[in-house]
Motif scaffolding. Structure first.
Motif, PDB file in Angstrom:
ATOM      1  N   PHE A   1      -2.372   5.825   2.077  1.00  0.00           N
ATOM      2  CA  PHE A   1      -1.417   5.896   3.191  1.00  0.00           C
ATOM      3  C   PHE A   1      -2.110   5.592   4.525  1.00  0.00           C
ATOM      4  CE2 PHE A   1       1.414   9.059   0.723  1.00  0.00           C
ATOM      5  CZ  PHE A   1       2.201   8.013   0.238  1.00  0.00           C
ATOM      6  N   ALA A   2      -3.346   6.044   4.676  1.00  0.00           N
ATOM      7  CA  ALA A   2      -4.087   5.794   5.914  1.00  0.00           C
ATOM      8  C   ALA A   2      -4.257   4.298   6.153  1.00  0.00           C
ATOM      9  CB  ALA A   2      -5.447   6.494   5.866  1.00  0.00           C
ATOM     10  N   VAL A   3      -4.663   3.574   5.104  1.00  0.00           N
ATOM     11  CA  VAL A   3      -4.845   2.126   5.237  1.00  0.00           C
ATOM     12  C   VAL A   3      -3.498   1.445   5.467  1.00  0.00           C
ATOM     13  CG1 VAL A   3      -5.766   0.046   4.144  1.00  0.00           C
ATOM     14  CG2 VAL A   3      -6.875   2.246   3.749  1.00  0.00           C
ATOM     15  N   ALA A   4      -2.441   1.964   4.832  1.00  0.00           N
ATOM     16  CA  ALA A   4      -1.105   1.391   5.025  1.00  0.00           C
ATOM     17  C   ALA A   4      -0.672   1.499   6.487  1.00  0.00           C
ATOM     18  CB  ALA A   4      -0.098   2.104   4.120  1.00  0.00           C
TER      19      ALA A   4
ATOM     20  N   LEU B   1       0.825  -1.208   0.000  1.00  0.00           N
ATOM     21  CA  LEU B   1       0.000   0.000   0.000  1.00  0.00           C
ATOM     22  C   LEU B   1       0.863   1.264   0.000  1.00  0.00           C
ATOM     23  CD1 LEU B   1      -2.791  -1.100   2.503  1.00  0.00           C
ATOM     24  CD2 LEU B   1      -3.048  -0.708   0.037  1.00  0.00           C
ATOM     25  N   TRP B   2       1.992   1.229   0.708  1.00  0.00           N
ATOM     26  CA  TRP B   2       2.913   2.370   0.677  1.00  0.00           C
ATOM     27  C   TRP B   2       3.403   2.626  -0.738  1.00  0.00           C
ATOM     28  CZ3 TRP B   2       3.424   6.029   4.096  1.00  0.00           C
ATOM     29  CH2 TRP B   2       3.170   5.780   5.443  1.00  0.00           C
ATOM     30  N   ALA B   3       3.732   1.558  -1.467  1.00  0.00           N
ATOM     31  CA  ALA B   3       4.203   1.709  -2.844  1.00  0.00           C
ATOM     32  C   ALA B   3       3.127   2.350  -3.719  1.00  0.00           C
ATOM     33  CB  ALA B   3       4.612   0.349  -3.411  1.00  0.00           C
ATOM     34  N   ILE B   4       1.892   1.903  -3.552  1.00  0.00           N
ATOM     35  CA  ILE B   4       0.788   2.477  -4.327  1.00  0.00           C
ATOM     36  C   ILE B   4       0.610   3.956  -3.981  1.00  0.00           C
ATOM     37  CG2 ILE B   4      -1.711   2.389  -4.714  1.00  0.00           C
ATOM     38  CD1 ILE B   4      -1.536  -0.642  -4.165  1.00  0.00           C
ATOM     39  N   GLY B   5       0.676   4.284  -2.697  1.00  0.00           N
ATOM     40  CA  GLY B   5       0.515   5.665  -2.268  1.00  0.00           C
ATOM     41  C   GLY B   5       1.595   6.584  -2.830  1.00  0.00           C
TER      42      GLY B   5
END
Length: 419
Positions: free
Chosen positions: A335-338, A306-310
């Motif tokens: 980022f919140a979900v990460a 998820l960090w990479a996607i953000g």
């Protein structure tokens, strides 16, 4: 129907120790004050005091230096029979309040460094004791939820603080009062801990029953599984440091609004980070509940992806010709979900690896990751923002590549944890 709803509620909010709820209230008030300064400090020091983004990054990163000493001392004090968790927390909040007042009076780089060093020391003392308090009050079957409640209080306080700070700046136009309010919030937290929090761990006092200072640290540093976790945890803390220091200034000075030659207004930035935290609050318990049935390493792998996607969405926001607000909003949501995928599993994993009488030291080293992450992340982000636009935008793509390394380390950790 009523019984079904009650059963669902009890599954989301398991029996949490009363101490955790009281402590969460104190953390909430403290984080309200932190929300006043967390995302606005870089903007104030760069755009109003006239310091360079690099120097501000170095100054904010200097907090990590004193934070290292604070975390080492704080972890040992938290495990000490003479001090314990509660007294260490009281010391931490008092130091943090002083640091906020110094930052409120900052007019130059030297004062900024002094204020950052004091604040970093307070934060250093705080985290090992704070995590140990929550760990002591948790049980194996509700450990992730217990840590999630603490993080929920943090995020709720931050969200309220950020929104109130945006309104305060719009009304009075002064950033200095934000740091004064932060100092007051630390004193409120001091009062909550002093009145409502008791010592959570019965400390051993016999020479044969307690672990000596150096022996405790040597034992932790010989724990191979924990050291591998520490290596990957530094990646996560560097990522989080970008949200706190680099992104606010990036949104202000680099992400240009459509049909305008300037970045987002302070009120827009306030709304964006409030959205980030509100979405984290909404997702905290559901995401924790979903990931509870999976291993800690898998939960951390999900967070890394998820960090990479953000970071990819942040890159798009700086390069796309339009709809920048949409891309930024999506990025902060991811980022919140990460973050909510990362924090409960990370703290729970440390709790399970640490012997009960060494939790303070284990969480001390775990907290050192945050110091290292800030020490690397803040100056690195400041340097990137002082570069030409093309380098600044490419900066985010580098983080995407780093996630591959983090995921590889997590897969290795998953193999050795059963040992």
């Amino acid at each position: 129907m009523k019984l079904a709803s009650q059963s669902q509620l009890s599954s989301w909010l398991p029996s949490i120790h009363p101490q955790v709820w009281i402590f969460a209230i104190g953390r909430f008030f403290s984080e309200v004050g932190t929300g006043f300064t967390l995302f606005y400090a870089p903007i104030f020091f760069v755009n109003q005091l006239g310091l360079s983004a690099t120097s501000v990054g170095v100054a904010l990163g200097s907090a990590s230096i004193s934070g290292i000493f604070g975390r080492i001392g704080g972890g040992s004090l938290a495990d000490s029979g003479r001090w314990g968790r509660r007294r260490t927390l009281l010391l931490a909040t008092a130091i943090s309040a002083i640091g906020s007042l110094v930052l409120a009076a900052t007019n130059n780089f030297t004062t900024l460094i002094i204020g950052s060093l004091i604040s970093g020391l307070g934060i250093g003392f705080y985290w090992p004791a704070a995590e140990a308090v929550v760990a002591d009050a948790s049980q194996i079957d509700n450990r992730r939820e217990t840590f999630a409640i603490a993080r929920l209080a943090d995020n709720l306080g931050l969200a309220i603080g950020i929104v109130l700070a945006g309104f305060l700046i719009a009304i009075i136009g002064s950033y200095r009062w934000l740091f004064v309010i932060d100092a007051i919030s630390f004193m409120v937290f001091f009062g909550v801990v002093y009145v409502g929090v008791s010592e959570t761990e019965q400390q051993q006092t016999g020479e044969s029953e307690k672990t000596e200072f150096f022996a405790a640290w040597l034992a932790v540093l010989s724990d191979r599984r924990f050291l591998v976790y520490i290596a990957v945890n530094i990646f996560f803390t560097i990522y989080i440091s970008q949200i706190h220091s680099t992104l606010p200034l990036y949104f202000k000075n680099f992400v240009l609004v459509e049909s305008a030659a300037k970045g987002f207004a302070e009120t827009t930035i306030s709304g964006l980070f409030a959205w980030h935290l509100v979405f984290a609050i909404i997702c905290q318990l559901p995401v924790t509940s979903i990931l509870k049935s999976y291993s800690h390493t898998l939960a951390l792998t999900v967070s890394a992806i998820l960090w990479a996607i953000g970071f990819g969405l942040i890159w798009v926001s700086g390069t796309a010709p339009s709809h920048q607000l949409v891309w930024v909003t999506l990025a902060l949501g991811v980022f919140a979900v990460a973050i909510v995928s990362y924090t409960p599993s990370s703290a729970s994993l440390v709790t399970e690896l640490a012997p009960e009488n060494q939790r303070g030291v284990y969480f001390s080293i775990n907290a050192l990751c945050w110091a290292v992450g800030s020490f690397i992340g803040h100056p690195l982000g400041g340097w990137a923002l002082d570069q030409p636009q093309i380098i600044t935008n490419t900066y985010w793509l580098g983080f995407i590549l780093s996630v591959a390394i983090a995921v590889a380390i997590l897969q290795y950790l998953n193999r050795i944890l059963p040992e």
